[in-house]
Design a protein around this motif. Sequence first.
Motif, PDB file in Angstrom:
ATOM      1  N   PHE A 165     -27.979  13.960 -11.333  1.00 53.98           N
ATOM      2  CA  PHE A 165     -28.103  12.569 -11.752  1.00 53.98           C
ATOM      3  C   PHE A 165     -26.898  11.734 -11.308  1.00 53.98           C
ATOM      4  CE2 PHE A 165     -31.323  14.518 -14.431  1.00 53.98           C
ATOM      5  CZ  PHE A 165     -32.339  13.583 -14.343  1.00 53.98           C
ATOM      6  N   ASP A 166     -25.745  12.361 -11.141  1.00 56.07           N
ATOM      7  CA  ASP A 166     -24.618  11.659 -10.518  1.00 56.07           C
ATOM      8  C   ASP A 166     -24.972  11.252  -9.090  1.00 56.07           C
ATOM      9  OD1 ASP A 166     -23.041  11.830 -12.761  1.00 56.07           O
ATOM     10  OD2 ASP A 166     -21.826  13.519 -12.036  1.00 56.07           O
ATOM     11  N   GLU A 167     -25.608  12.163  -8.356  1.00 51.39           N
ATOM     12  CA  GLU A 167     -25.984  11.880  -6.974  1.00 51.39           C
ATOM     13  C   GLU A 167     -27.024  10.775  -6.881  1.00 51.39           C
ATOM     14  OE1 GLU A 167     -25.171  16.102  -4.667  1.00 51.39           O
ATOM     15  OE2 GLU A 167     -27.185  15.651  -5.380  1.00 51.39           O
ATOM     16  N   VAL A 168     -27.959  10.741  -7.827  1.00 51.17           N
ATOM     17  CA  VAL A 168     -28.953   9.662  -7.846  1.00 51.17           C
ATOM     18  C   VAL A 168     -28.255   8.312  -8.010  1.00 51.17           C
ATOM     19  CG1 VAL A 168     -30.861   8.656  -9.156  1.00 51.17           C
ATOM     20  CG2 VAL A 168     -30.839  11.109  -8.666  1.00 51.17           C
ATOM     21  N   THR A 169     -27.268   8.264  -8.892  1.00 52.73           N
ATOM     22  CA  THR A 169     -26.507   7.026  -9.097  1.00 52.73           C
ATOM     23  C   THR A 169     -25.721   6.654  -7.843  1.00 52.73           C
ATOM     24  OG1 THR A 169     -26.304   7.470 -11.473  1.00 52.73           O
ATOM     25  CG2 THR A 169     -24.743   5.916 -10.508  1.00 52.73           C
ATOM     26  N   TRP A 170     -25.056   7.637  -7.236  1.00 50.70           N
ATOM     27  CA  TRP A 170     -24.270   7.358  -6.041  1.00 50.70           C
ATOM     28  C   TRP A 170     -25.150   6.911  -4.875  1.00 50.70           C
ATOM     29  CZ3 TRP A 170     -21.516  12.707  -6.735  1.00 50.70           C
ATOM     30  CH2 TRP A 170     -20.642  12.622  -7.824  1.00 50.70           C
ATOM     31  N   GLN A 181     -27.653   5.068  -4.922  1.00 50.87           N
ATOM     32  CA  GLN A 181     -27.979   3.654  -5.062  1.00 50.87           C
ATOM     33  C   GLN A 181     -26.913   2.759  -4.443  1.00 50.87           C
ATOM     34  OE1 GLN A 181     -28.740   2.934  -9.257  1.00 50.87           O
ATOM     35  NE2 GLN A 181     -29.997   4.788  -9.418  1.00 50.87           N
ATOM     36  N   GLU A 182     -25.758   3.340  -4.162  1.00 50.36           N
ATOM     37  CA  GLU A 182     -24.667   2.587  -3.539  1.00 50.36           C
ATOM     38  C   GLU A 182     -24.334   3.080  -2.136  1.00 50.36           C
ATOM     39  OE1 GLU A 182     -21.387   3.017  -6.178  1.00 50.36           O
ATOM     40  OE2 GLU A 182     -22.341   1.957  -7.857  1.00 50.36           O
ATOM     41  N   ARG A 212     -31.304   2.511  -0.613  1.00 49.25           N
ATOM     42  CA  ARG A 212     -30.591   2.400  -1.886  1.00 49.25           C
ATOM     43  C   ARG A 212     -31.567   2.093  -3.020  1.00 49.25           C
ATOM     44  NH1 ARG A 212     -26.648   0.047   1.607  1.00 49.25           N
ATOM     45  NH2 ARG A 212     -27.421  -2.079   1.252  1.00 49.25           N
ATOM     46  N   LYS A 251     -33.443   3.902  -7.173  1.00 52.10           N
ATOM     47  CA  LYS A 251     -33.363   3.188  -8.445  1.00 52.10           C
ATOM     48  C   LYS A 251     -34.562   3.605  -9.294  1.00 52.10           C
ATOM     49  CE  LYS A 251     -30.676  -0.670  -6.614  1.00 52.10           C
ATOM     50  NZ  LYS A 251     -30.609  -2.136  -6.344  1.00 52.10           N
ATOM     51  N   LYS A 260     -36.761   4.932 -12.468  1.00 51.47           N
ATOM     52  CA  LYS A 260     -36.859   4.631 -13.890  1.00 51.47           C
ATOM     53  C   LYS A 260     -37.501   5.754 -14.693  1.00 51.47           C
ATOM     54  CE  LYS A 260     -37.148  -0.372 -13.086  1.00 51.47           C
ATOM     55  NZ  LYS A 260     -37.973  -1.605 -13.293  1.00 51.47           N
ATOM     56  N   SER A 298     -35.617   7.458 -17.468  1.00 52.92           N
ATOM     57  CA  SER A 298     -34.201   7.671 -17.162  1.00 52.92           C
ATOM     58  C   SER A 298     -33.369   7.692 -18.438  1.00 52.92           C
ATOM     59  CB  SER A 298     -33.696   6.571 -16.225  1.00 52.92           C
ATOM     60  OG  SER A 298     -34.388   6.599 -15.005  1.00 52.92           O
TER      61      SER A 298
END
Length: 299
Positions: free
Chosen positions: A182-187, A189-190, A198, A202, A204, A280
């Motif tokens: 889940f850290d990688e999913v957040t990263w 997005q950037e 990106r 995102k 949900k 999420s």
Amino acid sequence: MKRKAADLQEVSRDEAAENSEDQTSHSNSDSFNSSRVSGSEDGSSDSESEGNEEVDVNFEFFDPQDVDFHGLKALLQTYLDGSPYNCSELVNTVIKQKTVGTVVKTADSVDPIALLTVLPLRHYASLTCLKEIKAYLGAKCNSKTHQLFLQAWDDAHTGLLLSERLVNCPPQLAPPLNQALFDEVTWAQEDEPTQELRDTFKLKQYILVSRVFTDPSAPVVAQSKKQKAGKEQDAVIVYARPEDEFYHKHCSWSCTFPITTREVEKDELHPLRMVLGITSEQAVSARQEMDQVVGNAAT
């Protein structure tokens, strides 16, 4: 390329539960310790004279690579319980998705012993393997969850949570592995090179397919009046992976169906497939509770 190491002494589930409140984190967020008493699968040790033996194991997290193709195919070959599907296409997709996804290996293992990744379903909608997975699961979902499953699958912000691992992986592996994902999913997005990619991450909500078991000799659990619509919970479920229990507890909907590809002895646990949908926000709550119960040395 990511390379996270987790030094483990494997531990039995009973001992892990007893000691979960006493676990402490190390200064290195990629390392954590636990212990496991060796023995056979039925819980008996090979020899009374051997006593309790602790085995040191070093688990390392890697990005999926081309060299992992055959190992990943072995993990995913039975994803649809013997029904044919384009497993090679699924494995290649997992490998090509560089920003999100982790395989776990040990020093003694050339092939991955675990995989955890997320595939954004709208982005990969044209893949044959995902069409086959959708058709298989859609046919298995019960009347209460069939429409919920289809709505979730077709949503532009849904990811398929692919989680497979060998049965003897220690439960302490689950919290840092899920946190890494889940850290990688957040990263992503950037860090993805285009806005389109990106936006792809995102997400949900997620769909998870897991292996669970039911004990036919256990009493049936009465349904609560507060139980969420479409959420199945009437039999005692035994979870093969610790995170699945918490995802199931917090999910929006779920259903189970029997695995009929192998015969089950009278006194054996009955194997099932569980399909669930989780938002999420619900996934965050599930992981937080798992960290409290199992412990997460990555935090």
